[in-house]
Design a protein around this motif. Structure first.
Motif, mmCIF file in Angstrom:
data_model
loop_
_atom_site.group_PDB
_atom_site.id
_atom_site.type_symbol
_atom_site.label_atom_id
_atom_site.label_comp_id
_atom_site.label_asym_id
_atom_site.label_seq_id
_atom_site.Cartn_x
_atom_site.Cartn_y
_atom_site.Cartn_z
ATOM 1 N N LYS A 212 34.609 24.872 48.081
ATOM 2 C CA LYS A 212 33.315 25.548 48.043
ATOM 3 C C LYS A 212 33.310 26.688 47.020
ATOM 4 O O LYS A 212 32.361 26.853 46.253
ATOM 5 N N GLU A 213 34.403 27.452 47.005
ATOM 6 C CA GLU A 213 34.495 28.560 46.059
ATOM 7 C C GLU A 213 34.458 28.075 44.620
ATOM 8 O O GLU A 213 33.835 28.695 43.759
ATOM 9 N N GLU A 216 30.957 27.297 43.646
ATOM 10 C CA GLU A 216 30.140 28.498 43.447
ATOM 11 C C GLU A 216 30.334 29.126 42.071
ATOM 12 O O GLU A 216 29.455 29.828 41.573
#
Length: 352
Positions: A212-213, A216
């Protein structure tokens, strides 16, 4: 203060990662010398020069990587405490440090090992920096697959260093390719292929719950681009390829045939090890709820087991180079470790 500053620069090299890479290079030296009948003193000397040269080149590449990723590292929890985001080392200083280390490592290997060993070390730096870090990492979810070539080269550096008479040939493209690929046997290429095939399922097990990071900050990882199911499918394919590679492990030693007991002990040990690792991939449950830290237990276990698997395979490779007795000892060590891991898992499961 000076000690702290030195520690900051040292951390730019990602020392834990670099040492793991150099262990595979040292294993290549041990196997080469064992098969060639070289003395233990010769092996120690070669291992030390490979360790230093490999640490310098790989560490330099990591420092350059941190310089290039200075825009995204502060935004990711995993990398926010690196020296550049913390302001402990300036970006330009990190870049200069990385370039100097890489050059020093290459020159070290040219002088103390040979040109072919230095070539593969320099190749890994250039590939990691320009192909992986600058090009692939931010452009394709297959970044870790192709980029894994850089991390697969240490056994080539180690093996080439043990073959002291190797030289680069620049008379023609064909002779050049021959000089960097014909380095004294199939074993270094077996090790290279092993690490290359191992890298995607190893890294994607972590990416299943940590991507997820990356998404982003604009880094395309397989789970957040293709989805978890597609990621797990490709992990299984690589696991199967590792089993297939294990089946030909005895051929990498050269001179072994199916009439040799060593052929069967080594071959079945390799197949069983890879089959065990494959089961850890198959046991990943995409429907499980993550814990409070966002960790998927089955994926995390596969990630950890993948590191154990790689270590055990290299134990098997090294011990088998001694002969049948070594292969038997290696099989006992590796299978005992696998059984211990599985019994621990069952005990933990029964207590929950």
């Amino acid at each position: 203060m000076i000690t702290t500053h030195i520690a900051d620069y040292f951390s730019l090299t990602k020392p834990k990662v670099v040492i793991l890479l150099q262990i595979t290079a040292i294993c290549a030296v041990i196997v080469n010398d064992s098969l060639e009948g070289s003395t233990f003193e010769d092996s120690i000397e070669t291992m030390l020069l490979v360790l230093v040269g490999g640490f310098l080149t790989a560490g330099g590449a990591n420092a350059i990587n941190m310089w290039y990723d200075r825009d995204i590292d502060p935004m990711m929890r995993r990398t926010a405490d690196r020296p550049i985001p913390l302001g402990e080392v300036s970006p330009n200083s990190a870049l200069l440090f990385g370039v100097l280390l890489s050059i020093a490592g290459t020159l070290w290997l040219i002088v103390l090992a040979n040109e072919v060993a230095a070539f593969w070390a320099a190749f890994s730096v250039l590939f990691y920096v320009f192909i992986y870090s600058i090009w692939l990492k931010r452009s394709t979810p297959q970044n870790i697959v192709i980029g894994g070539i850089a991390g697969s080269t240490p056994p080539l550096v180690g093996w080439a260093s043990a073959e002291s008479d190797l030289q680069l040939s620049t008379e023609s493209a064909t002779l050049f390719i021959d000089s960097i690929t014909e380095i004294g046997g199939l074993m270094p290429w077996f090790m290279f292929t092993l690490i290359f095939l191992w890298t995607p399922p190893h890294f994607w097990a972590l990416a299943l719950y940590r991507s997820k990071e990356y998404g982003e900050v604009g880094i395309p990882m397989m789970p957040n681009v293709k989805g978890s199911e597609r990621t797990l499918l490709e992990m299984k394919i690589y696991a199967i390829l590792l089993i297939a590679l294990s089946a030909v492990a005895p051929m990498a030693y050269g001179g072994l045939n199916q009439g040799d007991m060593l052929f069967h002990v080594l071959g079945w040990n390799a197949i069983l090890l890879s089959s065990w690792y494959a089961t850890t991939v198959w046991r990943i449950d995409l429907d499980e709820l993550p814990d409070e830290d966002g960790r998927m237990a089955t994926a995390s276990r596969s990630f950890i087991d993948s590191m154990v698997y790689l270590a055990l395979v290299f134990v098997m490779i090294v011990t088998s180079s001694i002969g049948l007795s070594g292969a038997i000892i290696g099989a006992i060590i590796t299978m005992s470790w696998v059984i211990r891991i599985e019994l621990t898992k069952r005990s933990s499961a029964s207590q929950t």
